[in-house]
Scaffold this motif. Structure first.
Motif, PDB file in Angstrom:
ATOM      1  N   ALA A 369       8.726  -0.166 -23.461  1.00 40.22           N
ATOM      2  CA  ALA A 369       8.642  -1.482 -22.820  1.00 40.22           C
ATOM      3  C   ALA A 369       8.724  -2.610 -23.837  1.00 40.22           C
ATOM      4  CB  ALA A 369       7.349  -1.594 -22.012  1.00 40.22           C
ATOM      5  N   LEU A 370       8.072  -2.437 -25.009  1.00 40.36           N
ATOM      6  CA  LEU A 370       8.137  -3.479 -26.035  1.00 40.36           C
ATOM      7  C   LEU A 370       9.502  -3.518 -26.706  1.00 40.36           C
ATOM      8  CD1 LEU A 370       4.611  -3.237 -27.726  1.00 40.36           C
ATOM      9  CD2 LEU A 370       5.415  -4.880 -26.021  1.00 40.36           C
ATOM     10  N   GLN A 371      10.201  -2.413 -26.710  1.00 35.62           N
ATOM     11  CA  GLN A 371      11.533  -2.394 -27.321  1.00 35.62           C
ATOM     12  C   GLN A 371      12.621  -2.869 -26.356  1.00 35.62           C
ATOM     13  OE1 GLN A 371      11.714   1.755 -28.518  1.00 35.62           O
ATOM     14  NE2 GLN A 371      11.156   1.242 -30.623  1.00 35.62           N
ATOM     15  N   HIS A 372      12.510  -2.450 -25.094  1.00 36.45           N
ATOM     16  CA  HIS A 372      13.621  -2.659 -24.169  1.00 36.45           C
ATOM     17  C   HIS A 372      13.230  -3.377 -22.878  1.00 36.45           C
ATOM     18  CE1 HIS A 372      15.698   0.182 -26.750  1.00 36.45           C
ATOM     19  NE2 HIS A 372      14.794   1.103 -26.497  1.00 36.45           N
ATOM     20  N   GLY A 373      11.977  -3.653 -22.698  1.00 31.96           N
ATOM     21  CA  GLY A 373      11.516  -4.096 -21.394  1.00 31.96           C
ATOM     22  C   GLY A 373      11.935  -5.498 -20.991  1.00 31.96           C
ATOM     23  N   THR A 374      11.859  -5.735 -19.684  1.00 32.50           N
ATOM     24  CA  THR A 374      12.060  -7.075 -19.155  1.00 32.50           C
ATOM     25  C   THR A 374      10.898  -7.965 -19.580  1.00 32.50           C
ATOM     26  OG1 THR A 374      10.932  -6.457 -17.109  1.00 32.50           O
ATOM     27  CG2 THR A 374      13.341  -6.257 -17.160  1.00 32.50           C
ATOM     28  N   LEU A 378       2.975 -14.379 -17.531  1.00 34.37           N
ATOM     29  CA  LEU A 378       1.847 -14.206 -16.618  1.00 34.37           C
ATOM     30  C   LEU A 378       0.861 -15.359 -16.670  1.00 34.37           C
ATOM     31  CD1 LEU A 378       1.000 -10.419 -17.223  1.00 34.37           C
ATOM     32  CD2 LEU A 378       2.362 -11.421 -15.360  1.00 34.37           C
ATOM     33  N   PHE A 379       0.653 -15.909 -17.854  1.00 33.16           N
ATOM     34  CA  PHE A 379      -0.390 -16.928 -18.015  1.00 33.16           C
ATOM     35  C   PHE A 379      -0.108 -17.728 -19.281  1.00 33.16           C
ATOM     36  CE2 PHE A 379      -4.353 -18.213 -20.098  1.00 33.16           C
ATOM     37  CZ  PHE A 379      -4.989 -18.914 -19.084  1.00 33.16           C
ATOM     38  N   VAL A 380      -0.301 -19.035 -19.222  1.00 36.65           N
ATOM     39  CA  VAL A 380      -0.164 -19.842 -20.435  1.00 36.65           C
ATOM     40  C   VAL A 380      -1.145 -21.010 -20.376  1.00 36.65           C
ATOM     41  CG1 VAL A 380       1.755 -21.218 -19.485  1.00 36.65           C
ATOM     42  CG2 VAL A 380       1.425 -21.068 -21.955  1.00 36.65           C
ATOM     43  N   ALA A 381      -1.816 -21.219 -21.492  1.00 36.96           N
ATOM     44  CA  ALA A 381      -2.675 -22.374 -21.718  1.00 36.96           C
ATOM     45  C   ALA A 381      -2.368 -22.869 -23.131  1.00 36.96           C
ATOM     46  CB  ALA A 381      -4.149 -22.002 -21.561  1.00 36.96           C
ATOM     47  N   SER A 382      -3.034 -23.915 -23.550  1.00 34.98           N
ATOM     48  CA  SER A 382      -2.693 -24.494 -24.847  1.00 34.98           C
ATOM     49  C   SER A 382      -2.872 -23.510 -25.999  1.00 34.98           C
ATOM     50  CB  SER A 382      -3.524 -25.750 -25.100  1.00 34.98           C
ATOM     51  OG  SER A 382      -4.907 -25.444 -25.062  1.00 34.98           O
ATOM     52  N   GLU A 383      -3.913 -22.635 -25.907  1.00 26.89           N
ATOM     53  CA  GLU A 383      -4.165 -21.714 -27.014  1.00 26.89           C
ATOM     54  C   GLU A 383      -4.262 -20.258 -26.573  1.00 26.89           C
ATOM     55  OE1 GLU A 383      -6.441 -23.728 -30.561  1.00 26.89           O
ATOM     56  OE2 GLU A 383      -7.650 -23.939 -28.722  1.00 26.89           O
ATOM     57  N   GLN A 384      -3.880 -19.974 -25.337  1.00 29.43           N
ATOM     58  CA  GLN A 384      -3.841 -18.589 -24.862  1.00 29.43           C
ATOM     59  C   GLN A 384      -2.526 -18.373 -24.112  1.00 29.43           C
ATOM     60  OE1 GLN A 384      -6.795 -20.551 -23.995  1.00 29.43           O
ATOM     61  NE2 GLN A 384      -7.495 -19.897 -26.041  1.00 29.43           N
ATOM     62  N   PHE A 385      -2.030 -17.152 -24.188  1.00 24.08           N
ATOM     63  CA  PHE A 385      -0.706 -16.877 -23.635  1.00 24.08           C
ATOM     64  C   PHE A 385      -0.630 -15.390 -23.304  1.00 24.08           C
ATOM     65  CE2 PHE A 385       4.004 -16.361 -25.050  1.00 24.08           C
ATOM     66  CZ  PHE A 385       4.449 -16.437 -23.740  1.00 24.08           C
ATOM     67  N   ALA A 386      -0.085 -15.063 -22.126  1.00 20.56           N
ATOM     68  CA  ALA A 386       0.053 -13.665 -21.711  1.00 20.56           C
ATOM     69  C   ALA A 386       1.402 -13.457 -21.039  1.00 20.56           C
ATOM     70  CB  ALA A 386      -1.069 -13.269 -20.762  1.00 20.56           C
ATOM     71  N   PHE A 387       1.999 -12.307 -21.316  1.00 19.75           N
ATOM     72  CA  PHE A 387       3.264 -11.969 -20.668  1.00 19.75           C
ATOM     73  C   PHE A 387       3.346 -10.464 -20.459  1.00 19.75           C
ATOM     74  CE2 PHE A 387       4.062 -12.385 -25.251  1.00 19.75           C
ATOM     75  CZ  PHE A 387       4.646 -11.163 -25.565  1.00 19.75           C
ATOM     76  N   LEU A 388       4.257 -10.070 -19.590  1.00 22.08           N
ATOM     77  CA  LEU A 388       4.456  -8.672 -19.227  1.00 22.08           C
ATOM     78  C   LEU A 388       5.810  -8.195 -19.722  1.00 22.08           C
ATOM     79  CD1 LEU A 388       3.839  -6.086 -17.444  1.00 22.08           C
ATOM     80  CD2 LEU A 388       5.041  -7.302 -15.598  1.00 22.08           C
ATOM     81  N   ARG A 389       5.831  -7.020 -20.364  1.00 22.64           N
ATOM     82  CA  ARG A 389       7.075  -6.322 -20.695  1.00 22.64           C
ATOM     83  C   ARG A 389       7.102  -5.035 -19.884  1.00 22.64           C
ATOM     84  NH1 ARG A 389       9.393  -7.233 -25.536  1.00 22.64           N
ATOM     85  NH2 ARG A 389      11.231  -6.422 -24.419  1.00 22.64           N
ATOM     86  N   GLN A 390       8.172  -4.763 -19.197  1.00 22.16           N
ATOM     87  CA  GLN A 390       8.254  -3.596 -18.331  1.00 22.16           C
ATOM     88  C   GLN A 390       9.571  -2.873 -18.531  1.00 22.16           C
ATOM     89  OE1 GLN A 390       7.295  -4.320 -14.235  1.00 22.16           O
ATOM     90  NE2 GLN A 390       8.153  -2.378 -13.513  1.00 22.16           N
ATOM     91  N   TYR A 391       9.492  -1.552 -18.718  1.00 24.53           N
ATOM     92  CA  TYR A 391      10.687  -0.728 -18.821  1.00 24.53           C
ATOM     93  C   TYR A 391      10.433   0.574 -18.074  1.00 24.53           C
ATOM     94  CZ  TYR A 391      14.594   1.914 -20.723  1.00 24.53           C
ATOM     95  OH  TYR A 391      15.734   2.664 -20.854  1.00 24.53           O
ATOM     96  N   GLU A 394       6.825   2.104 -17.560  1.00 23.52           N
ATOM     97  CA  GLU A 394       5.823   1.579 -18.491  1.00 23.52           C
ATOM     98  C   GLU A 394       5.697   0.063 -18.350  1.00 23.52           C
ATOM     99  OE1 GLU A 394       4.606   2.332 -23.072  1.00 23.52           O
ATOM    100  OE2 GLU A 394       6.565   1.394 -22.791  1.00 23.52           O
ATOM    101  N   LYS A 395       4.461  -0.390 -18.283  1.00 19.46           N
ATOM    102  CA  LYS A 395       4.165  -1.815 -18.193  1.00 19.46           C
ATOM    103  C   LYS A 395       3.168  -2.178 -19.294  1.00 19.46           C
ATOM    104  CE  LYS A 395       4.549  -1.700 -13.127  1.00 19.46           C
ATOM    105  NZ  LYS A 395       4.492  -0.215 -12.957  1.00 19.46           N
ATOM    106  N   LEU A 449      -1.978  -4.424 -23.837  1.00 19.55           N
ATOM    107  CA  LEU A 449      -2.592  -3.669 -22.753  1.00 19.55           C
ATOM    108  C   LEU A 449      -1.558  -2.844 -22.002  1.00 19.55           C
ATOM    109  CD1 LEU A 449      -4.537  -6.780 -21.452  1.00 19.55           C
ATOM    110  CD2 LEU A 449      -5.578  -4.886 -22.741  1.00 19.55           C
ATOM    111  N   LYS A 450      -1.820  -1.568 -21.917  1.00 20.80           N
ATOM    112  CA  LYS A 450      -0.951  -0.695 -21.133  1.00 20.80           C
ATOM    113  C   LYS A 450      -1.536  -0.539 -19.735  1.00 20.80           C
ATOM    114  CE  LYS A 450       1.423   3.759 -21.156  1.00 20.80           C
ATOM    115  NZ  LYS A 450       1.786   4.949 -21.945  1.00 20.80           N
ATOM    116  N   VAL A 451      -0.724  -0.818 -18.727  1.00 23.54           N
ATOM    117  CA  VAL A 451      -1.189  -0.712 -17.355  1.00 23.54           C
ATOM    118  C   VAL A 451      -1.196   0.760 -16.924  1.00 23.54           C
ATOM    119  CG1 VAL A 451      -0.775  -1.386 -14.968  1.00 23.54           C
ATOM    120  CG2 VAL A 451      -0.338  -3.025 -16.824  1.00 23.54           C
ATOM    121  N   LEU A 452      -2.323   1.232 -16.462  1.00 26.69           N
ATOM    122  CA  LEU A 452      -2.448   2.593 -15.978  1.00 26.69           C
ATOM    123  C   LEU A 452      -2.363   2.620 -14.463  1.00 26.69           C
ATOM    124  CD1 LEU A 452      -5.460   3.709 -18.229  1.00 26.69           C
ATOM    125  CD2 LEU A 452      -3.000   3.890 -18.712  1.00 26.69           C
ATOM    126  N   GLU A 453      -1.438   3.380 -13.948  1.00 27.47           N
ATOM    127  CA  GLU A 453      -1.287   3.436 -12.487  1.00 27.47           C
ATOM    128  C   GLU A 453      -2.374   4.287 -11.854  1.00 27.47           C
ATOM    129  OE1 GLU A 453       0.666   1.659 -10.889  1.00 27.47           O
ATOM    130  OE2 GLU A 453       2.034   0.956 -12.442  1.00 27.47           O
TER     131      GLU A 453
END
Length: 453
Positions: A369-374, A378-391, A394-395, A449-453
Motif C-alpha cells: 500500500a505504501l509503495q503502490h497504493g491510492t 482523511l484529516f488535516v489541521a495546522s500541525e496534524q495530518f492523516a491520509f490513507l494508502r490502499q492497495y 491492504e489499507k 497504522l494498518k487496518v485490520l479487517e
C-alpha cells in the motif's frame, strides 16, 4: 501484478566528486585515482537503510563540478577509470542495488572537443552546427570571435544542439556504452525542463530497445510534470512541489500546504499525477540540506515519515540521514556536496535520525500500500495530518504530528474496519468507535497504522 523495479525503489543520491573528496578542478593530466571505490565502503550502510537504487551525480570527465562535461566516454580521472566504474556497478548489483547516472546532455564544457575545434577553425569548423545560437558577428563574454548560447546565461556551459543528428548520434553512442558495458539501470536527465522534448522521446525509444526496463527521470522544477513524464518520454520527474511543501508546511505550522499538494497531485479520483511514481526528496546537491532549512530540527522526524509514505519513490541525499547540515553559499555549492567519512557520521548532532529512517524505510519495503497504493486525505489541521494508502486488500493510515507535545486526533474511518495496528510504535492496537478513530500522536512523530479487517 508485476511492478517495475523503480516503482519499489528507495534511492540514495550521491554527488561523487564531493563525496569522494576529488580536487575541485580537473587538470586533465593527473593520473586516474580510483576514489569512486569509496562508495563500496558505504554499501552495508545503504543496505541497512533499505536502499535498492543509487543515483550517482555526474561522473564523466569534466572541467570542474561534473555538469561541464568534457568527455562522455571516460570516467572522470579524479574518480578513476572506466574499469573502476564497471567494478563498482558490478559490486552494487551483487548487493541488489541498481545504479542510475546523471545524463548531462543539454550543455558541455568549453573544453569539449567539438567546441575547441570551433574555437580553432571558427566558420570552417565541422562542428558549427553542434551548438546553439552560434553568431560570428559578435564576441562571447569569454572573448571568442563568435557568440553562443550558454545554459541559463552561464557561458562556461555551452548549450548543445541536440536536434542535430550528429550530436544525437554522439550522445546516444555514449548512452549505449553506459548501458551495455557499465550495465547502468537508468538516467536522471539534467535540466530536463529545457531539454528538447523530441530528443527525449527518441532517447526513451532508443534506451527501451537496448534495455526494456531502463528508467528515465527528468529534473523539472515548475510546470505540468506530465509534459515530461508520459508514455512517450520519461517515467518520472523530480517532485519539486512536494519538496517545497515538506519543509515549508513544517516551518509555517501549516500542514494544509502539503495536504493540498498531495490531494491535487495524487487523489485517487482526480489527482493529476495519480499513477505516476514521481521522484520525492527532502534535499539534494542544489538546495540547502533540510536540517538547515527547518526552523525546528525535531521536524526532521515527521518530515521523513511523510517522505517515505506519500505516493512516489523516496530519495535520501547522502549524509542527510544523520541530519547533516549545509547551506549554499554565494556562487558555491561546496557546503552542499561535502566529502564524508562513514566512521565519523555517528557524531552528528542528529545522529539518532538514522535509526528512525531505517524503521520507516523497512515499513515501506514491507507494505504494498505504501509503495503502490491510492491516496486519500482523511484529516488535516495546522500541525496534524492523516491520509490513507490502499492497495488491493491492504489499507495503511499515516498520521503525523508537528507539534512538540502529544496531540489527540479524531480520524473518520467509518468504512475501513474496527481495529488498527501501529506498525511504527511497538505494534500498539487501537479501536475504532462510532466511525471514528481517536488516538494520541506523539510529539514531532507519527503513526503508521494498518487496518485490520
Amino acid at each position: 501484478m508485476t511492478h517495475a523495479w523503480y516503482e519499489e525503489s528507495v534511492f540514495y543520491h550521491i554527488y561523487p566528486l564531493g563525496f569522494c573528496g576529488a580536487p575541485e578542478h580537473n587538470d586533465y593530466h593527473s593520473q586516474n585515482k580510483e576514489r569512486l571505490f569509496k562508495i563500496c565502503e558505504w554499501i552495508p550502510h545503504m543496505k541497512a537503510l533499505g536502499i535498492n537504487t543509487v543515483y550517482l551525480g555526474p561522473i564523466f570527465e569534466s572541467e570542474s563540478h561534473g555538469y561541464d562535461t568534457v568527455n562522455y566516454f571516460e570516467l572522470d580521472r579524479r574518480l578513476g577509470t572506466n574499469e573502476t566504474l564497471k567494478q563498482l556497478i558490478k559490486h552494487l548489483h551483487q548487493h541488489d542495488i541498481r545504479v542510475v547516472l546523471d545524463g548531462v546532455f543539454n550543455h558541455v564544457s568549453r573544453d569539449f572537443f567539438a567546441f575547441q575545434d570551433l574555437q580553432q577553425h571558427q566558420q570552417h569548423s565541422i562542428f558549427t552546427e553542434w551548438f546553439c545560437e552560434i553568431n560570428f558577428q559578435q564576441r562571447s563574454p569569454f572573448g571568442d570571435p563568435f557568440s553562443y548560447e550558454g545554459w541559463n546565461d552561464h557561458f562556461n556551459l555551452v548549450k548543445l544542439n541536440v536536434t542535430n543528428p550528429q550530436v544525437e548520434e554522439h550522445l546516444f553512442k555514449a548512452v549505449r556504452l553506459w548501458i551495455e558495458e557499465f550495465e547502468i539501470d537508468g538516467l536522471r536527465l539534467d535540466v530536463a525542463d529545457v531539454l528538447n522534448k523530441q530528443f527525449m522521446k527518441r532517447l526513451a525509444s532508443y534506451t527501451k530497445k537496448i534495455k526494456k526496463d531502463f528508467w528515465l527521470m527528468g529534473e523539472v522544477i515548475h510546470g505540468d510534470y506530465t509534459q515530461w513524464a508520459n508514455p512517450d518520454m520519461l517515467h518520472a520527474t523530480t517532485n519539486y512541489e512536494c519538496y517545497k511543501g515538506l519543509y515549508s508546511s513544517h516551518n509555517d505550522h501549516n500542514y494544509f500546504e502539503i495536504a493540498y499538494s498531495l490531494n491535487r497531485l495524487f487523489n485517487q479520483e482526480h489527482g493529476i499525477y495519480r499513477g505516476l511514481y514521481l521522484y520525492n526528496f527532502a534535499d539534494n546537491h542544489d538546495v540547502n540540506r533540510v536540517a538547515s532549512t527547518l526552523h525546528d530540527p525535531a521536524h526532521l522526524y515527521p518530515l521523513y515519515i511523510l517522505l517515505f509514505t506519500i505516493p512516489g519513490v523516496p530519495s535520501l541525499y547522502y549524509g542527510s540521514e544523520w541530519g547533516l547540515e549545509g547551506e549554499r553559499q554565494h556562487n558555491s555549492e561546496h557546503n552542499l556536496r561535502p566529502e564524508l567519512q562513514l566512521e565519523s557520521m555517528g557524531t552528528q548532532k542528529h545522529a539518532d535520525l538514522r535509526a528512525a529512517i531505517i524503521h520507516i524505510s523497512y515499513l515501506r519495503q514491507q507494505s504494498p500500500a505504501l509503495q503502490h497504493g491510492t491516496y486519500q486525505q482523511l484529516f488535516v489541521a495546522s500541525e496534524q495530518f492523516a491520509f490513507l494508502r490502499q492497495y488491493e486488500q491492504e489499507k495503511i493510515i499515516v498520521v503525523v504530528n508537528a507539534c512538540q507535545q502529544p496531540v489527540t486526533v479524531h480520524i473518520p474511518i467509518a468504512v475501513l474496519g474496527q481495529t488498527v495496528l501501529d506498525l511504527l510504535n511497538h505494534r500498539q492496537c487501537f479501536q475504532c468507535h462510532h466511525g471514528e478513530l481517536s488516538l494520541e500522536i506523539p510529539g514531532c512523530w507519527g503513526r503508521v497504522l494498518k487496518v485490520l479487517e
